[in-house]
Design a protein around this motif. Sequence first.
Motif, short mmCIF file in Angstrom:
data_model
loop_
_atom_site.label_atom_id
_atom_site.label_comp_id
_atom_site.label_asym_id
_atom_site.label_seq_id
_atom_site.Cartn_x
_atom_site.Cartn_y
_atom_site.Cartn_z
N LEU A 67 0.80 -1.32 0.03
CA LEU A 67 -0.04 -0.01 -0.15
C LEU A 67 0.70 1.13 -0.05
N TYR A 68 2.17 1.02 0.29
CA TYR A 68 2.95 2.20 0.25
C TYR A 68 4.51 1.72 0.09
N GLU A 69 5.11 2.30 -0.86
CA GLU A 69 6.52 1.94 -0.90
C GLU A 69 7.56 3.20 -1.01
N GLY A 70 8.54 3.22 -0.41
CA GLY A 70 9.47 4.25 -0.71
C GLY A 70 10.25 4.04 -2.06
N PHE A 71 10.39 2.94 -2.59
CA PHE A 71 11.01 2.63 -3.75
C PHE A 71 10.32 1.36 -4.31
N GLY A 72 10.50 -0.01 -3.70
CA GLY A 72 10.01 -0.92 -4.41
C GLY A 72 11.06 -1.77 -5.14
N SER A 91 2.01 4.79 -5.00
CA SER A 91 3.32 5.48 -4.37
C SER A 91 4.20 5.11 -5.40
N SER A 92 5.39 4.62 -5.31
CA SER A 92 6.50 4.64 -6.15
C SER A 92 6.41 3.62 -7.15
#
Length: 170
Positions: A67-72, A91-92
Amino acid sequence: EAFKLIRLDPHFKDLQLILVGGTNKIFAKQDLIDQNSNLAIHIEGFLPDDKLLAYYRHAKILVYPSLYEGFGLPPLEAMASLTPVIAENNSSLPEVIGEAGLLLDKLSPKSLTQAVKTLLQDKNLYKDLVLKGLKRVEFFNWYKSAREMISIFYEVNGQRKTQDYKPPVE
């Protein structure tokens, strides 16, 4: 829920779900096994890099319902291992995955079930995403990242960017 729906289809009765990553009360091992005793669900937790790479290489698909990623990074690692990706469109992840994976706007059990079935049954789509994934991974590399960071540092310091910068040879 999506995995239960997928396994109802006789074409996918042998499909297995392997959960990798940190501990979370949602994925409490005993709860999952008790609730889904008839499903092939394996909970691995954190894995060393070599074992994780083997899982990527042998997986049919990486489903990344973050549901949320800084980068992935996991989707990139999967694509580098010739494994197509299905992920949440947030997100990303759209920037990281691009056109090289299936991005779902609403990661509901029904939409995820349909995406997995489609990807496993459509050999042309599967092959296309594998090839696009390999090409997408080339876009992200440490050398390129370092050059961009150096360029930003020069810009912030008001200095001219050095065009002929070469990394030191080890």
